[in-house]
Design a protein around this motif. Structure first.
Motif, short mmCIF file in Angstrom:
data_model
loop_
_atom_site.label_atom_id
_atom_site.label_comp_id
_atom_site.label_asym_id
_atom_site.label_seq_id
_atom_site.Cartn_x
_atom_site.Cartn_y
_atom_site.Cartn_z
N UNK A 37 0.84 -1.21 0.00
CA UNK A 37 0.00 0.00 0.00
C UNK A 37 0.87 1.25 0.00
N UNK A 38 1.91 1.22 0.86
CA UNK A 38 2.79 2.39 0.94
C UNK A 38 3.53 2.59 -0.38
N UNK A 39 4.00 1.48 -0.98
CA UNK A 39 4.74 1.58 -2.24
C UNK A 39 3.85 2.15 -3.33
N UNK A 40 2.59 1.69 -3.37
CA UNK A 40 1.65 2.20 -4.38
C UNK A 40 1.38 3.69 -4.18
N UNK A 41 1.23 4.07 -2.92
CA UNK A 41 0.98 5.49 -2.62
C UNK A 41 2.16 6.35 -3.06
N UNK A 42 3.38 5.86 -2.78
CA UNK A 42 4.58 6.60 -3.17
C UNK A 42 4.67 6.70 -4.69
N UNK A 43 4.37 5.58 -5.38
CA UNK A 43 4.42 5.57 -6.84
C UNK A 43 3.42 6.57 -7.42
N UNK A 44 2.22 6.63 -6.81
CA UNK A 44 1.18 7.56 -7.28
C UNK A 44 1.66 9.00 -7.16
N UNK A 45 2.29 9.29 -6.02
CA UNK A 45 2.77 10.67 -5.80
C UNK A 45 3.84 11.03 -6.84
N UNK A 46 4.76 10.08 -7.09
CA UNK A 46 5.82 10.32 -8.08
C UNK A 46 5.21 10.55 -9.47
N UNK A 47 4.24 9.70 -9.82
CA UNK A 47 3.59 9.84 -11.13
C UNK A 47 2.91 11.19 -11.27
N UNK A 48 2.22 11.60 -10.22
CA UNK A 48 1.52 12.89 -10.25
C UNK A 48 2.52 14.02 -10.44
N UNK A 49 3.65 13.94 -9.73
CA UNK A 49 4.66 15.00 -9.84
C UNK A 49 5.25 15.04 -11.25
N UNK A 50 5.67 13.85 -11.75
CA UNK A 50 6.29 13.79 -13.09
C UNK A 50 5.30 14.25 -14.15
N UNK A 51 4.10 13.72 -14.08
CA UNK A 51 3.07 14.05 -15.06
C UNK A 51 2.71 15.53 -14.95
N UNK A 52 2.65 16.01 -13.73
CA UNK A 52 2.30 17.42 -13.49
C UNK A 52 3.32 18.36 -14.07
N UNK A 53 4.60 18.03 -13.91
CA UNK A 53 5.66 18.89 -14.44
C UNK A 53 5.55 18.95 -15.97
N UNK A 54 5.37 17.77 -16.57
CA UNK A 54 5.28 17.74 -18.03
C UNK A 54 4.04 18.50 -18.51
N UNK A 55 2.95 18.29 -17.78
CA UNK A 55 1.69 18.97 -18.13
C UNK A 55 1.91 20.48 -18.09
N UNK A 56 2.62 20.95 -17.04
CA UNK A 56 2.86 22.38 -16.89
C UNK A 56 3.70 22.89 -18.05
N UNK A 57 4.76 22.12 -18.37
CA UNK A 57 5.65 22.55 -19.45
C UNK A 57 4.87 22.66 -20.77
N UNK A 58 4.05 21.68 -21.04
CA UNK A 58 3.31 21.67 -22.29
C UNK A 58 2.28 22.80 -22.32
N UNK A 59 1.53 22.92 -21.23
CA UNK A 59 0.49 23.96 -21.17
C UNK A 59 1.12 25.33 -21.35
N UNK A 60 2.21 25.54 -20.65
CA UNK A 60 2.91 26.82 -20.73
C UNK A 60 3.39 27.10 -22.15
N UNK A 61 3.99 26.07 -22.77
CA UNK A 61 4.53 26.24 -24.11
C UNK A 61 3.43 26.41 -25.14
N UNK A 62 2.36 25.65 -24.96
CA UNK A 62 1.24 25.76 -25.90
C UNK A 62 0.61 27.15 -25.82
N UNK A 63 0.52 27.68 -24.61
CA UNK A 63 -0.06 29.03 -24.44
C UNK A 63 0.79 30.05 -25.19
N UNK A 64 2.10 29.92 -25.09
CA UNK A 64 3.00 30.84 -25.79
C UNK A 64 2.81 30.69 -27.29
N UNK A 65 2.70 29.44 -27.71
CA UNK A 65 2.51 29.15 -29.13
C UNK A 65 1.23 29.80 -29.63
N UNK A 66 0.19 29.65 -28.85
CA UNK A 66 -1.11 30.21 -29.24
C UNK A 66 -1.06 31.74 -29.29
#
Lengths: 188, 209
Positions: B95-124
């Motif tokens: 359970x703890x390992x899954x929770x940690x993995x979820x947090x890591x995924x959210x962070x990694x995915x969130x950073x990429x999401x931010x980078x893309x959203x930010x870049x796409x906004x500039x592009x637009x």
């Protein structure tokens, strides 16, 4: 540990279930007392005692005769009770009914007589504001009557920690008892 | 003896069965009404704690012994099942390992999401600011917000690279960029545009048909 206990444990360690049964019979009441005082519920305490003895059986070969069997058993019962309590608290919210001491205060009987339900509720009531550590120290030292050294061994804590937790626990329990008595007096 | 000291000694009576009052305390109680009243109150509390110190009643102990021995028998017969299913520690660890993995995924995915959203906004923003009169650039055509628009020769993005050479790996991010860039004819212009916005480095595309 008495000589006959040593023999019984040695036999149990070699896989003799009959000998282990003798140990169970002899110590289940002590295990129940501790589990009940931690969990404040008869059924939960029975479940924990059963689970604890299964763990004891599985690990009997690792038992170190250098420490008292009861100390080792208390350690297992305490940990199993804590695990059980955590699992149960996730399932249901704990409701504490205040125990009514009115009849006992009015009575001339020098000793109060509580049944298991009343005892459980009262322990819960007087220890509800304690931290887990304080509660365990209070139960082992003041309700089970274990020596400070034995409490250290069971909980893996230093003597200073035990003393400090016991001091705060007693202070809080005393305040709770005072509150209960002042409330009961108003209602007598 | 001071009242405070006497009260501390009396307090011990509440919890320690064996404790008794020493002579000095007793003498003090005879002359101090306040301490005597405190002593009486503590005696009442003592009655309660002594009751709590009595062993709870274990109903039907023989049945409990039987249940324990039966549970041991079952545990011995199904050691694998017991190890797998009744090992709370393993379950807690997973359970703890899954929770940690979820947090890591959210962070990694969130950073990429931010980078893309930010870049796409500039592009637009950039694309909307550029004149549409230039037939080679035709930037506004590049930006289509509705990915569902039916365009022949649908453009599928193979790879998107940020200025820092980091590639966007997730398909969902590529889909978001795809929703903006849909015109196959403007491949080169897209990459010129990307460089100009200061967000992306290169977009490699292929025609899915």
């Amino acid at each position: 540990m008495r000589f006959d206990d040593e023999k019984i444990i040695e036999k149990a360690q070699s896989g003799d279930k009959k000998s282990f049964g003798i140990l169970v019979k002899k110590y289940q009441q002590l295990a129940f007392n501790l589990a009940f005082r931690i969990l404040c519920n008869e059924d939960d305490a029975r479940d924990v005692v059963q689970e604890s003895f299964v763990k004891i059986w599985k690990n009997i070969k690792n038992y170190n005769p250098g420490i008292k069997f009861t100390t080792w058993m208390y350690k297992i019962v305490t940990n199993t009770s804590i695990d059980h309590q955590r699992a149960e608290s996730k399932k249901k919210a704990v409701c504490i009914d205040n125990i009514d001491l009115t009849n006992h205060l009015e009575s001339d009987n020098p000793e109060f007589i509580f049944d298991n339900r009343e005892t459980g509720q009262l322990i819960k009531q007087v220890t509800e504001t304690l931290s887990d550590k304080q509660r365990l120290v209070f139960v082992l030292r003041d309700l089970q009557g274990k020596s400070p050294d034995e409490v250290c061994e069971i909980l893996n804590l230093s003597l200073t920690t035990i003393k400090s937790n016991l001091y705060h626990a007693r202070k809080s329990v005393k305040e709770k008892l005072q509150m209960i008595f002042s409330y009961e007096r108003r209602n007598v | 003896m001071k009242c405070e000291t006497v009260k501390k000694k009396i307090d011990q009576l509440i919890f320690e069965e064996s404790s008794t009052l020493i002579e000095e305390v007793r003498k003090h109680l005879e002359i101090c009404e306040q301490c005597e009243a405190y002593h009486q109150r503590c005696n009442e509390m003592r009655k309660v704690t002594s009751m709590l110190q009595k062993s709870p009643i274990l109903a039907d102990p023989e049945k409990l012994t039987e249940d324990i021995l039966l549970a041991i028998e079952n545990a011995d017969q199904n050691p694998a099942i017991n190890q797998l299913y009744s090992s709370e520690k393993v379950i807690r660890l997973i359970t703890k390992a899954l929770a940690a993995a979820s947090v890591i995924l959210v962070i990694v995915f969130g950073i990429e999401q931010y980078q893309v959203v930010n870049s796409v906004s500039k592009l637009e923003t950039y694309s909307s600011a550029v004149s549409t009169e230039n037939p080679y650039v035709s930037l506004k055509k590049l930006v289509i917000y509705n990915a569902g628009t039916n365009i022949s020769g649908e453009t599928k993005i193979d790879e998107i690279t940020f200025l820092n050479q980091k590639k966007i790996s997730t398909q969902i991010m590529q889909a978001r960029i795809s929703s903006i860039i849909t015109d196959r004819e403007n491949d080169e212009n897209i990459n010129r545009l990307l460089a100009a916005t200061g967000s992306f480095y290169r977009i490699n595309m292929k025609n899915s048909h």
